[in-house]
Design an enzyme around this catalytic site. Sequence first.
Site, PDB file in Angstrom:
ATOM      1  N   GLY A 193     -28.520 -41.678  23.334  1.00 43.66           N
ATOM      2  CA  GLY A 193     -27.156 -41.214  23.496  1.00 43.66           C
ATOM      3  C   GLY A 193     -26.135 -42.325  23.478  1.00 43.66           C
TER       4      GLY A 193
ATOM      5  CD  GLU B  49     -32.668 -40.025  20.805  1.00 45.49           C
ATOM      6  OE1 GLU B  49     -31.516 -40.105  21.265  1.00 45.49           O
ATOM      7  OE2 GLU B  49     -33.085 -40.783  19.900  1.00 45.49           O
TER       8      GLU B  49
END
Length: 258
Positions: free
Chosen positions: A108, A131
């Site tokens: 993020g 991720e």
Amino acid sequence: MSDVIFEKKGHTAVITVNRPDTLNALCEELISHINSALDAAENDQDIFTVIITGTGKAFIAGADIGEMYEKDREGIRKWARLGCDLNARIESMSLPVIAAINGYALGGGLELALACDIRIASSTARMGLPETGLGVICGAGGTQRLPRIVGDGIAREMIFTAEKIDAQRALSIGLVNRVTDPEALMDEALAVCEAINKNGQLAVRAAKRAVNASRDTDIHDGCIFEREAFSSLFDTEDQKLGMGGFLAGEKNVRFKNK
């Protein structure tokens, strides 16, 4: 101590994410506080540019996994929307935004940096979208913005392998604009802001809108958008000041931004 520090340096707002104990990991509360800092920048007519950076070892080292872990499909969709909306706001806001990447920009954190207009990295920075190594994928625009910036093949490699890259590799693939020594990072970011701040701000903001439009239109429609933005600036005082100053041989035109 605030987890987001807002400072005004001349015409530049410096927003510093300040949760070094969590490596500045994004959570709902922190996203809300970043939005509040952006509100402050946008509501101050004396602010022309924004720098986002972090304290400690990280710019933003991803999202708060602890906050995400127990969420189900519907819960995480709402959570992801917060990050998506924040990044879309940064990308579309009228003020140019510079990411001063002081350390880890992962997940993020890199997604937020990708939404900024310009990225400047410390030589010690590390970047990546890890991720898939956690059994998920990006949820705040990483799969969409990274290919547009570094190209499809390199983006696929970064996303599929979940590997981190260093600042020099990031520079070589066009992920960042510049790499500096750690102690020079903020001076470099402020120097870029100063180079922007001295120009006509109506023109800078029109330029950002036009560049943003280029991603969503074909070349024909994009050129029409640019032409209309260009023409509209001839109704401004700044156009007469800028072009008049050039014709008169003036070197330091003081724009009124109107």
